[in-house]
Structure formats: structure tokens, C-alpha cells
Design an enzyme around this catalytic site. Structure first.
Site, PDB file in Angstrom:
ATOM      1  N   GLU A 163      -6.682   4.944   7.701  1.00  0.00           N
ATOM      2  CA  GLU A 163      -6.512   6.360   7.325  1.00  0.00           C
ATOM      3  C   GLU A 163      -7.767   6.894   6.642  1.00  0.00           C
ATOM      4  O   GLU A 163      -8.137   8.054   6.825  1.00  0.00           O
ATOM      5  CB  GLU A 163      -5.264   6.505   6.435  1.00  0.00           C
ATOM      6  CG  GLU A 163      -3.997   6.327   7.257  1.00  0.00           C
ATOM      7  CD  GLU A 163      -2.824   5.754   6.500  1.00  0.00           C
ATOM      8  OE1 GLU A 163      -2.812   5.788   5.252  1.00  0.00           O
ATOM      9  OE2 GLU A 163      -1.894   5.243   7.171  1.00  0.00           O
ATOM     10  N   GLY A 185       2.851   2.708  10.700  1.00  0.00           N
ATOM     11  CA  GLY A 185       3.821   3.792  10.581  1.00  0.00           C
ATOM     12  C   GLY A 185       4.553   4.127  11.861  1.00  0.00           C
ATOM     13  O   GLY A 185       5.275   5.119  11.922  1.00  0.00           O
ATOM     14  N   SER A 196       3.746  -1.710  10.363  1.00  0.00           N
ATOM     15  CA  SER A 196       5.197  -1.764  10.593  1.00  0.00           C
ATOM     16  C   SER A 196       5.807  -3.116  10.250  1.00  0.00           C
ATOM     17  O   SER A 196       6.695  -3.599  10.949  1.00  0.00           O
ATOM     18  CB  SER A 196       5.524  -1.349  12.033  1.00  0.00           C
ATOM     19  OG  SER A 196       5.188   0.012  12.234  1.00  0.00           O
ATOM     20  N   ASN A 246       0.866  -1.174   0.000  1.00  0.00           N
ATOM     21  CA  ASN A 246       0.000   0.000   0.000  1.00  0.00           C
ATOM     22  C   ASN A 246       0.904   1.226   0.000  1.00  0.00           C
ATOM     23  O   ASN A 246       1.445   1.600   1.034  1.00  0.00           O
ATOM     24  CB  ASN A 246      -0.903  -0.012   1.238  1.00  0.00           C
ATOM     25  CG  ASN A 246      -1.742   1.256   1.329  1.00  0.00           C
ATOM     26  OD1 ASN A 246      -1.799   2.050   0.384  1.00  0.00           O
ATOM     27  ND2 ASN A 246      -2.396   1.460   2.464  1.00  0.00           N
ATOM     28  N   LYS A 293       0.097   4.217  -0.334  1.00  0.00           N
ATOM     29  CA  LYS A 293      -0.573   5.430   0.147  1.00  0.00           C
ATOM     30  C   LYS A 293      -0.309   6.550  -0.879  1.00  0.00           C
ATOM     31  O   LYS A 293      -0.257   6.271  -2.069  1.00  0.00           O
ATOM     32  CB  LYS A 293      -0.114   5.765   1.566  1.00  0.00           C
ATOM     33  CG  LYS A 293      -0.225   4.510   2.472  1.00  0.00           C
ATOM     34  CD  LYS A 293       0.005   4.745   3.910  1.00  0.00           C
ATOM     35  CE  LYS A 293      -0.143   3.427   4.668  1.00  0.00           C
ATOM     36  NZ  LYS A 293       0.004   3.573   6.108  1.00  0.00           N
ATOM     37  N   GLU A 346      -5.045  -4.517  10.747  1.00  0.00           N
ATOM     38  CA  GLU A 346      -4.068  -3.434  10.849  1.00  0.00           C
ATOM     39  C   GLU A 346      -4.327  -2.643  12.132  1.00  0.00           C
ATOM     40  O   GLU A 346      -5.133  -1.696  12.125  1.00  0.00           O
ATOM     41  CB  GLU A 346      -4.180  -2.495   9.647  1.00  0.00           C
ATOM     42  CG  GLU A 346      -3.793  -3.127   8.332  1.00  0.00           C
ATOM     43  CD  GLU A 346      -3.219  -2.101   7.365  1.00  0.00           C
ATOM     44  OE1 GLU A 346      -2.114  -2.336   6.873  1.00  0.00           O
ATOM     45  OE2 GLU A 346      -3.852  -1.058   7.136  1.00  0.00           O
ATOM     46  N   HIS A 382      -9.335   1.214   4.967  1.00  0.00           N
ATOM     47  CA  HIS A 382      -8.052   1.484   5.626  1.00  0.00           C
ATOM     48  C   HIS A 382      -8.279   2.486   6.770  1.00  0.00           C
ATOM     49  O   HIS A 382      -9.099   3.389   6.647  1.00  0.00           O
ATOM     50  CB  HIS A 382      -7.045   2.038   4.618  1.00  0.00           C
ATOM     51  CG  HIS A 382      -5.661   2.071   5.181  1.00  0.00           C
ATOM     52  ND1 HIS A 382      -5.227   3.071   6.011  1.00  0.00           N
ATOM     53  CD2 HIS A 382      -4.632   1.198   5.070  1.00  0.00           C
ATOM     54  CE1 HIS A 382      -3.977   2.809   6.386  1.00  0.00           C
ATOM     55  NE2 HIS A 382      -3.591   1.679   5.820  1.00  0.00           N
TER      56      HIS A 382
HETATM   57  P1  13P Z   1       3.276   0.731   7.625  1.00  0.00           P
HETATM   58  O1  13P Z   1       3.810  -0.556   7.036  1.00  0.00           O
HETATM   59  O2  13P Z   1       3.998   1.944   7.135  1.00  0.00           O
HETATM   60  O3  13P Z   1       3.176   0.648   9.115  1.00  0.00           O
HETATM   61  O4  13P Z   1       1.775   0.909   7.063  1.00  0.00           O
HETATM   62  C1  13P Z   1       0.895  -0.150   7.178  1.00  0.00           C
HETATM   63  C2  13P Z   1      -0.329   0.172   6.417  1.00  0.00           C
HETATM   64  O5  13P Z   1      -1.079   1.062   6.753  1.00  0.00           O
HETATM   65  C3  13P Z   1      -0.592  -0.610   5.198  1.00  0.00           C
HETATM   66  O6  13P Z   1      -1.877  -0.406   4.738  1.00  0.00           O
END
Ligand code: 13P
Length: 253
Positions: free
Chosen positions: A98, A174, A213, A9, A11, A168, A96
Site C-alpha cells: 500500500e 484484503g 488474507s 498490521n 493499517k 505479500e 508495504h
Molecule cells: P489482509 O490480511 O487484510 O489481507 O492484509 C494483509 C496485509 O496487507 C498485511 O500487511
């Protein structure tokens, strides 16, 4: 379980050069027995799908990061499931954290999006997960259960191949702090049981993948757990070397 799924992903990051580097690496070394999914921003989808078709790497596919559940209409800036399929995608991420936190997506919206994805022949990667405060309060299962609840009808009609669930935990995204393999496994088992409440066959076939992560250094430990069927990778998918290393760090051919 079908083949594991390791998804990138990006983003709002990445470019065509990143796609080229990942695809070239996979074409050289292969991904083993793993399905690999690239989810770049909308504007890159059609070109990345073309690159993927040309590379002829088994199990490599492209997906979008979001969709609008309406078929068409006056929804400025939005993109429908059919448009995503038309661009050459096989998957789409829905729900997601976010999208939920920054764009106000509700659990019901997520279920509508999953249905719209299925309607266009796309597999939905349905994301769920608790915040740090919710985990501290011992509410992880309650939160995940309520996120899954509106998807009951979606799960009931599934063959298990038209979605993956992604666990997640919001606090792990992150942050550099992944869930431990054991903690992730427990939630994966819970998610699979909730899907089985509606459709036992789909629950045993569907992939439940972990995100938050995931890095080259911790992927193998996560992938060694039964019931962790792959990963949804954010930050580490933005360096081709790291993403390829994650792909190769478990799930022998
Ligand atoms: P990270 O791997 O940067 O923690 O992000 C995970 C994520 O949100 C994947 O959709």
C-alpha cells in the site's frame, strides 16, 4: 529458524481497546513459542508499548507501519526511525504494497528505510510481492527479485535477526483469497535463496513470513509449510479473537 513471528498490521484501523483485548488474551493464554508483533497507527505506539511492557508477555513487541529514512528535518508529517524506537518499538514495517502503490515508494526508498531502521536498532519487516497481472504473466520471481535487489547491502550486513522478509502477494491482500500454502512456500524459498546470495548465514536465520488474507481458517495450513515462518495479518488482526486464534493455530510450543 528462530521463533515464528505473527504480526498484526492494523493499517489505518484499530484503537487502544483492540490492543488491550489482544494483550489481555495473550496474557491469559500465552502465545506459545511464537513472537507476536502489534503494529498500530503511529499515535498509539507509545501507549501500546507501555501496555506491552506492563503485560510482560514473552515475545510480544510493538512496531510502526512506516518510517521516514531521514534522521530529522523539514519533512512535515513524517516520523524517523529514532522517534519510533523512542516510542518503545522494536520493529517497523517497510515497503508495504500500500505504501508502494498509494504513496509512490520505490524499491530504493524501501532499502533506505530498512537501513534507517537498523540504524535505530529496529528490526525491519520488509514487504515484497507481485500484483495479479504480474503473477498471471509468470513474473512473480522477477518482480520479487527486483524488489529485493536494492536491499543487497542491507542483507550483506545482517545477522538475520534484524529483519524479517514478508511475502505479500498484492492480489491476496484484503481479497479473501490467500496464496495456497504450496505457492507461498515456493516464493518463500525463492526469497530465502536471494537473501542467501548476499549472506547465507542471515538467510538461514531470518524469518520469511506470509501476508495476504491470513485468517483463522487458513493459518494452520500455511504455518505447516516449511519456510513459512509466520504471518503478517491485516483484516483478521482487527478482531482480537481472530488474531489470537491465528496465533494459536500452528507452531506448537
Ligand atoms: P489482509 O490480511 O487484510 O489481507 O492484509 C494483509 C496485509 O496487507 C498485511 O500487511
Amino acid at each position: 529458524m528462530t521463533r515464528p513471528l505473527i504480526a498484526a498490521n492494523w493499517k489505518m484501523n484499530g484503537d487502544l481497546a483492540l490492543a488491550e483485548a489482544v494483550i489481555a488474551g495473550l496474557a491469559e493464554g500465552g502465545g506459545g513459542g511464537v513472537d507476536v508483533l502489534l503494529c498500530p497507527p503511529f499515535v498509539y505506539l507509545r501507549e501500546v508499548a507501555r501496555m506491552v511492557r506492563q503485560a510482560k508477555v514473552t515475545g510480544l513487541a510493538v512496531g510502526a507501519q512506516n518510517l521516514d529514512y531521514h534522521a530529522h528535518g523539514a519533512f512535515t508529517g513524517e516520523v524517523s526511525a529514532a522517534m519510533i524506537a523512542d516510542a518503545g518499538c522494536e520493529y517497523v514495517i517497510v515497503g508495504h504494497s500500500e505504501r508502494r502503490a498509494l504513496f509512490g515508494e520505490s524499491d530504493d526508498d524501501v532499502a533506505r528505510k530498512a537501513q534507517a531502521a537498523r540504524g535505530a536498532g529496529l528490526a525491519a519487516v520488509v514487504c515484497v510481492g507481485e500484483t495479479f497481472a504480474e503473477r498471471e504473466a509468470g513474473r512473480t520471481e522477477a518482480v520479487v527479485e527486483s524488489q529485493l535487489a536494492p536491499l543487497a547491502g542491507f542483507f550483506a550486513d545482517s545477522d538475520g535477526g534484524d529483519f524479517a522478509a514478508a511475502y505479500e502477494p498484492v492480489w491476496a491482500i484484503g481479497s479473501g483469497q490467500s496464496a495456497t500454502p504450496g505457492d507461498a512456500r515456493a516464493v518463500h524459498e525463492f526469497i530465502r535463496r536471494r537473501i542467501a546470495d548476499h549472506n547465507p548465514a542471515a538467510a538461514s536465520r531470518a524469518r520469511v513470513i506470509y501476508g495476504g488474507s491470513v485468517k483463522p481458517g487458513n493459518a494452520a495450513g500455511l504455518f505447516a509449510e516449511p519456510g513459512i515462518d509466520g504471518a503478517l495479518v491485516g483484516g483478521a488482526s482487527l478482531a482480537a479473537r481472530d488474531f489470537l486464534s491465528i496465533i494459536r493455530s500452528g507452531y506448537a510450543d
